[in-house]
Design a protein around this motif. Structure first.
Motif, PDB file in Angstrom:
ATOM      1  N   SER A  75       4.285   5.777  -5.116  1.00  0.00           N
ATOM      2  CA  SER A  75       4.527   5.781  -6.556  1.00  0.00           C
ATOM      3  C   SER A  75       3.525   6.669  -7.276  1.00  0.00           C
ATOM      4  N   SER A  76       2.330   6.805  -6.721  1.00  0.00           N
ATOM      5  CA  SER A  76       1.348   7.698  -7.328  1.00  0.00           C
ATOM      6  C   SER A  76       1.852   9.134  -7.324  1.00  0.00           C
ATOM      7  N   VAL A  77       2.583   9.505  -6.277  1.00  0.00           N
ATOM      8  CA  VAL A  77       3.166  10.845  -6.221  1.00  0.00           C
ATOM      9  C   VAL A  77       4.180  11.025  -7.338  1.00  0.00           C
ATOM     10  N   ALA A  78       5.012  10.003  -7.556  1.00  0.00           N
ATOM     11  CA  ALA A  78       6.021  10.088  -8.614  1.00  0.00           C
ATOM     12  C   ALA A  78       5.374  10.156  -9.992  1.00  0.00           C
ATOM     13  N   LEU A  79       4.295   9.376 -10.202  1.00  0.00           N
ATOM     14  CA  LEU A  79       3.614   9.410 -11.495  1.00  0.00           C
ATOM     15  C   LEU A  79       2.933  10.745 -11.726  1.00  0.00           C
ATOM     16  N   ALA A  80       2.416  11.361 -10.654  1.00  0.00           N
ATOM     17  CA  ALA A  80       1.786  12.669 -10.786  1.00  0.00           C
ATOM     18  C   ALA A  80       2.793  13.746 -11.154  1.00  0.00           C
ATOM     19  N   GLN A  81       4.026  13.574 -10.726  1.00  0.00           N
ATOM     20  CA  GLN A  81       5.069  14.558 -11.009  1.00  0.00           C
ATOM     21  C   GLN A  81       5.796  14.272 -12.309  1.00  0.00           C
ATOM     22  N   GLN A  82       5.407  13.219 -13.008  1.00  0.00           N
ATOM     23  CA  GLN A  82       6.097  12.858 -14.244  1.00  0.00           C
ATOM     24  C   GLN A  82       5.941  13.943 -15.301  1.00  0.00           C
ATOM     25  N   GLU A  85       0.826  -1.210   0.000  1.00  0.00           N
ATOM     26  CA  GLU A  85       0.000   0.000   0.000  1.00  0.00           C
ATOM     27  C   GLU A  85       0.856   1.255   0.000  1.00  0.00           C
ATOM     28  N   ARG A  86       1.955   1.230   0.794  1.00  0.00           N
ATOM     29  CA  ARG A  86       2.838   2.387   0.837  1.00  0.00           C
ATOM     30  C   ARG A  86       3.517   2.607  -0.518  1.00  0.00           C
ATOM     31  N   VAL A  87       3.938   1.514  -1.147  1.00  0.00           N
ATOM     32  CA  VAL A  87       4.564   1.629  -2.469  1.00  0.00           C
ATOM     33  C   VAL A  87       3.579   2.223  -3.467  1.00  0.00           C
ATOM     34  N   HIS A  88       2.335   1.764  -3.434  1.00  0.00           N
ATOM     35  CA  HIS A  88       1.317   2.264  -4.362  1.00  0.00           C
ATOM     36  C   HIS A  88       1.051   3.747  -4.121  1.00  0.00           C
ATOM     37  N   ARG A 116       7.043  -0.274  -8.250  1.00  0.00           N
ATOM     38  CA  ARG A 116       5.741  -0.485  -8.866  1.00  0.00           C
ATOM     39  C   ARG A 116       5.878  -0.975 -10.303  1.00  0.00           C
ATOM     40  N   SER A 117       6.937  -0.525 -10.979  1.00  0.00           N
ATOM     41  CA  SER A 117       7.142  -0.967 -12.360  1.00  0.00           C
ATOM     42  C   SER A 117       7.467  -2.449 -12.440  1.00  0.00           C
ATOM     43  N   PHE A 118       7.908  -3.041 -11.323  1.00  0.00           N
ATOM     44  CA  PHE A 118       8.209  -4.467 -11.330  1.00  0.00           C
ATOM     45  C   PHE A 118       6.949  -5.320 -11.319  1.00  0.00           C
ATOM     46  N   SER A 119       5.824  -4.767 -10.869  1.00  0.00           N
ATOM     47  CA  SER A 119       4.623  -5.578 -10.674  1.00  0.00           C
ATOM     48  C   SER A 119       4.135  -6.236 -11.955  1.00  0.00           C
ATOM     49  N   PRO A 120       3.993  -5.512 -13.071  1.00  0.00           N
ATOM     50  CA  PRO A 120       3.537  -6.206 -14.285  1.00  0.00           C
ATOM     51  C   PRO A 120       4.520  -7.249 -14.763  1.00  0.00           C
ATOM     52  N   LEU A 121       5.823  -6.948 -14.647  1.00  0.00           N
ATOM     53  CA  LEU A 121       6.831  -7.894 -15.111  1.00  0.00           C
ATOM     54  C   LEU A 121       6.791  -9.177 -14.311  1.00  0.00           C
ATOM     55  N   GLN A 122       6.715  -9.050 -12.994  1.00  0.00           N
ATOM     56  CA  GLN A 122       6.740 -10.248 -12.173  1.00  0.00           C
ATOM     57  C   GLN A 122       5.436 -11.016 -12.300  1.00  0.00           C
ATOM     58  N   ASP A 133      14.456  17.719   3.157  1.00  0.00           N
ATOM     59  CA  ASP A 133      13.186  17.001   3.256  1.00  0.00           C
ATOM     60  C   ASP A 133      12.612  16.708   1.875  1.00  0.00           C
ATOM     61  N   GLY A 134      12.702  17.699   0.972  1.00  0.00           N
ATOM     62  CA  GLY A 134      12.191  17.462  -0.375  1.00  0.00           C
ATOM     63  C   GLY A 134      12.976  16.409  -1.118  1.00  0.00           C
ATOM     64  N   GLN A 135      14.292  16.397  -0.883  1.00  0.00           N
ATOM     65  CA  GLN A 135      15.124  15.389  -1.541  1.00  0.00           C
ATOM     66  C   GLN A 135      14.788  13.998  -1.035  1.00  0.00           C
ATOM     67  N   ALA A 136      14.547  13.857   0.281  1.00  0.00           N
ATOM     68  CA  ALA A 136      14.176  12.553   0.832  1.00  0.00           C
ATOM     69  C   ALA A 136      12.845  12.086   0.272  1.00  0.00           C
ATOM     70  N   SER A 137      11.892  13.029   0.138  1.00  0.00           N
ATOM     71  CA  SER A 137      10.600  12.668  -0.433  1.00  0.00           C
ATOM     72  C   SER A 137      10.753  12.241  -1.892  1.00  0.00           C
ATOM     73  N   ARG A 138      11.636  12.926  -2.618  1.00  0.00           N
ATOM     74  CA  ARG A 138      11.871  12.553  -4.011  1.00  0.00           C
ATOM     75  C   ARG A 138      12.494  11.159  -4.102  1.00  0.00           C
ATOM     76  N   HIS A 139      13.459  10.874  -3.228  1.00  0.00           N
ATOM     77  CA  HIS A 139      14.055   9.530  -3.208  1.00  0.00           C
ATOM     78  C   HIS A 139      12.984   8.477  -2.997  1.00  0.00           C
ATOM     79  N   LEU A 140      12.114   8.717  -2.021  1.00  0.00           N
ATOM     80  CA  LEU A 140      11.095   7.737  -1.682  1.00  0.00           C
ATOM     81  C   LEU A 140      10.144   7.513  -2.849  1.00  0.00           C
ATOM     82  N   SER A 141       9.726   8.591  -3.507  1.00  0.00           N
ATOM     83  CA  SER A 141       8.773   8.461  -4.608  1.00  0.00           C
ATOM     84  C   SER A 141       9.379   7.722  -5.789  1.00  0.00           C
TER      85      SER A 141
END
Length: 851
Positions: A588-595, A582-585, A652-658, A637-645
């Motif tokens: 990762s939604s934050v990272a996809l929103a910032q794409q 759930e945390r990964v999902h 998350r990109s591994f899910s379809p492959l696996q 703090d922003g850099q840590a949040s960016r790392h996490l996202s």
């Protein structure tokens, strides 16, 4: 620990197998239908030999290696004796004239055989040396012991050879190309046919790991809890770690298999160590035994020291001559291997993981070469090279220059000196980034103290990392000093910890029906041993004494689940994995929103182009590179949040492959709409429609093995991303609450008695809690509350009977998929049914609670 009422535990599980004499489920097999491998008496040793035989690439390679080891011992002893007693060094060094009566006028040319003494003279000198005769007698007895052991092992491994060929259907010629997961899957499958374990019908992956790593899991736990005396603060050297093979051998001798050890056999702790009533007497008995073993080490110190020196001389002299800079190379220390090891991680898995981190670790350590030392090394290399060039030029002009005394020695020493100096001169075209290198190292080694992050450029961090990644020369020196220092550590440092050791084995030993007594940390139970600062907040009931340090429980659980995708984790572990999903999902939604805002981010371009199709570890490099590129323009703090996202998006990109790689008979594929683009190459693996670790009818055996190796690489990459992600979550948690950053534990966190002293002190006033990794201060508990938590925590296990005070949680909506995938809502996880009770409570010894 005297106040605790529940220590040693017994666990019921349908997925475990009991040792001989367990008296549980018995499977009746007709006498005529029994196979040669029906009811293996010692499954611990049997599974260990299967794993060792595969690691040594089959029976033939192992046999040849053992024969050469016996020959090496004979050669070292015989050659040393020859050099001592059968060589005339006066003739060899030209200190004595050689008489040639036939042609006295001719120039005398000394040959090597001229320096050898006649056989009768050599024999007389050996007989006259009583000390040498004593050494030879001891060496002979030791060699005969090794020979008998070799013959016994060959007979045993011939049975393993037959088991591989006839039961597992794996020829020895193809065994090196099989992964351990393939071998393990066949072992689990043939259990149904051959009943190698008669106490249950099915084996699980965790059963096999527990039997192979029973004692190693204890050692990892004791290092994790800083129970073993291997860290010292010396007056001039400061913080020092001393952990050698000799010291490790003595620890195992004392705890596990030596005479008078704590275990009565390979799968059962002695009954007296399971009760708290006589803990003081047992501690005194253990202290006396440690004293006698320390005295024995003192008496054998001269012999062991001589052998260590001779073996090191014959082993490393040729390497030093061929590659003088080899001693300046680094290796993972024995302490580093134990500190960085997951619970339930086999030797070859650990070796593979640390080998992948070797190059970035070497580059990181090279960042700290002193500029002053570089200047000195350049000038010394210049002067030595000038002299060497002149000598070489003179030798080319007239080779008789080499006949001049000490010229050849000077040339050799100058060459060695130049090579050593070059190792201190960095490549002027390389630019190192310590923080980025440290994150690459973390992706592979998975464990790192909190205060290293953000301080990678400091020499304190470098010195602490050097304890894990030491010079090869330091490793050799420690091994040479081990016979002298080991007795001191045993007598002075280990003996005072006898009571803590007795308490540790009682409090952290559980009897799993079907496996025997195992370390409770090896169960990887986040409720029992989880740490609130490592995503276990609200899911763990562990006290400070019970918590594994540095996220060992959580990271070990993820590593085992990813490495063994068919393993069904217990309910609490499944809930933890579902929470992580759930945390990964969410992240990762934050990272996809910032794409859309950051279209040129290296992470997303790598996912879209699937560079990981050919090299999965490039995904890790892009994650780190993409994070570092933004680090200069963002706050901490922003850099840590960016790392996490970004790490969450990569996971998350591994899910379809696996999901595409899972077996057709396994769990259903998962994936939400918009959960990331399907990588190219996933469809290629889906086309087979079969288990990735089995060979389909339309593909060759080599293609199936290659596909399995590719999946292993993807699993390794996924675990690396999980390690980065969990460390980022832990870092965020640590920034929100007060913490302590210390590299090593204090004595007060080593025993249950000290845990109670802390609680008593907290009632009188706030006392800081010593932690190794960032442990947040929590509100103090009353002793009664702490004891009640410990009791209920030990009694609530994997799907068994719960006590009235147990809080029932809703079942998780996420079930495990191969290689870290999860099934979505509506696909409930499968849990093993509890084994029905076979005996009454009255049959159990005191302090044992059946669950």
């Amino acid at each position: 620990m005297a106040h605790f009422e529940t220590q040693y535990q017994r666990l019921e599980s349908s997925s475990t197998e009991s040792p001989p004499g367990g008296g549980d489920l018995l499977v009746h097999v007709p006498e005529g239908a029994k196979s040669p491998w029906h009811h293996i008496e010692n499954l611990d040793l049997f599974f260990s030999r299967i794993s060792f035989c595969r690691a040594r690439n089959g029976f033939t390679c192992m046999l040849i290696g053992e024969i050469f080891e016996l020959m090496q011992f004979i050669f070292v002893v015989a050659f040393t004796t020859f050099l001592i007693s059968c060589v005339d060094y006066d003739i060899l060094f030209a200190n004595k004239a050689l008489n040639h009566s036939q042609h006295p006028s001719e120039p005398i040319k000394v040959t090597l055989p001229d320096a050898f003494l006649p056989p009768n003279v050599c024999s007389a000198r050996i007989q006259a040396n009583s000390f040498l005769i004593c050494i030879l007698v001891i060496a002979g007895v030791f060699w005969i012991h090794r020979l008998v052991k070799f013959i016994y092992n060959i007979c045993c491994y011939w049975e393993i050879h037959s088991f591989y060929i006839n039961a597992l259907k794996i020829p020895m010629s193809t065994l090196p190309y099989f992964t351990w997961q393939e071998v393990q899957a066949r072992i689990v499958q043939i259990q149904k046919e051959h009943q190698i374990c008669i106490h249950k019908k099915e084996l699980t992956e965790l059963d096999i790991y527990h039997r192979i790593l029973r004692f190693k899991n204890y050692m990892v736990a004791m290092v994790n809890k800083s129970l073993l005396p291997i860290r010292f603060r010396l007056p001039l050297l400061g913080d020092t770690v001393f952990y050698t093979r000799g010291l490790k051998y003595n620890f195992e001798l004392i705890f596990f298999w030596g005479p008078g050890s704590l275990f009565e056999n390979e799968w059962s702790l002695k009954a007296e160590y399971k009760r708290a009533g006589n803990r003081l007497e047992l501690a005194e008995k253990l202290s006396t035994r440690i004293l006698w073993i320390g005295i024995a080490n003192f008496l054998l110190c001269p012999l062991i020291l001589i052998w260590q020196i001779l073996y090191a001389f014959f082993s490393y002299t040729e390497i030093l001559k061929r590659e003088p800079g080899s001693l300046g190379a680094r290796c993972w220390s024995l302490y580093g291997r134990c500190y960085l090891r997951h619970f339930n991680e086999l030797d070859h898995e650990l070796h593979s993981r640390l080998s992948k981190g070797y190059k970035p670790a070497s580059k990181y350590m090279n960042c700290f070469i002193s500029p002053l030392l570089t200047i000195v090394a350049k000038n010394v290399a210049f002067f030595a090279g000038s002299i060497l060039a002149v000598l070489i030029a003179l030798t080319i002009y007239d080779e008789d220059v080499l006949a001049v005394e000490h010229v050849l020695t000077t040339v050799t020493l100058l060459g060695v000196g130049i090579t050593v100096c070059r190792s201190f001169i960095p490549d002027q075209h390389l630019v190192f980034c310590p923080e980025q290198l440290l994150r690459v190292i973390l992706a592979h080694i998975h464990y790192m103290p909190d205060h290293w992050q953000g301080n990678a450029h400091r020499y304190e961090t470098r010195d602490e990392f050097a304890q894990l990644f030491q010079y090869k020369a330091v490793f050799i020196l420690e091994e040479l000093l081990s016979p002298i220092i080991t007795p001191l550590i045993l007598i002075i440092c280990l003996r005072p910890k006898s009571l803590d050791i007795v308490d540790f084995f009682r409090n952290f030993t559980v009897e799993v029906v079907g496996v025997g007594d195992t370390c409770s940390f090896a169960q990887m139970d986040v409720r029992q041993h989880g740490h609130p600062a490592w995503m276990s907040a609200g899911k763990t009931e562990a006290s400070i004494y019970q918590q594994a340090e540095d996220g060992k429980t959580e990271l070990s659980l993820m590593h085992f689940a990813i490495t063994n995708p068919k393993w069904q984790p217990p309910r609490e572990s499944t809930a933890f994995i579902g929470f992580l999903k759930e945390r990964v999902h969410r992240d990762s939604s934050v990272a996809l929103a910032q794409q859309a805002v950051l279209p040129e981010n290296a992470l997303f371009s790598s996912i879209q182009s699937l560079q990981s199709e050919s090299e999965p570890h490039s995904l890790i490099a892009n994650v780190i590179a993409g994070s570092s590129a933004l680090g200069f323009h963002m706050s901490r703090d922003g850099q840590a949040s960016r790392h996490l996202s970004e790490v969450a998006s990569a996971l998350r990109s591994f899910s379809p492959l696996q999901s595409a790689q899972q077996p057709s008979s396994g769990f259903q594929a998962s994936g939400r709409d918009g959960e990331g683009a399907q990588p190219r190459g996933a469809s290629a693996m889906t086309a087979s429609g079969a288990d990735a670790r089995t060979v389909s009818s339309g593909s060759s055996a080599w293609e199936g093995q290659l596909q399995s190796m590719i999946l292993s690489e993807y699993a390794s990459t996924e675990m690396s991303l999980h390690a980065l992600y969990m460390h980022e979550l832990h870092k965020q948690h640590a920034q929100l609450e007060p913490e302590r950053h210390t590299w090593h534990r204090r004595e007060s966190d080593e025993s249950g008695e000290s845990a109670h002293e802390e609680l008593d002190a907290q009632r009188g006033g706030p006392v800081p809690i010593p932690r190794s990794a960032s442990y947040p201060f929590s509100s103090p508990r009353q002793p009664a509350e702490e004891t009640a938590t410990l009791q209920t925590g030990f009694q609530r296990r994997y799907g068994g009977i719960t006590d009235p005070g147990t809080v029932h949680r809703a079942p998780s909506h996420f079930s495990r998929l191969p290689l870290g995938g999860w099934a979505e809502d509506g696909q409930s996880a499968r849990h093993p049914e509890p084994v029905p009770e076979e005996s009454s409570e009255d049959e159990l010894p005191p302090q044992i609670h059946k669950v």
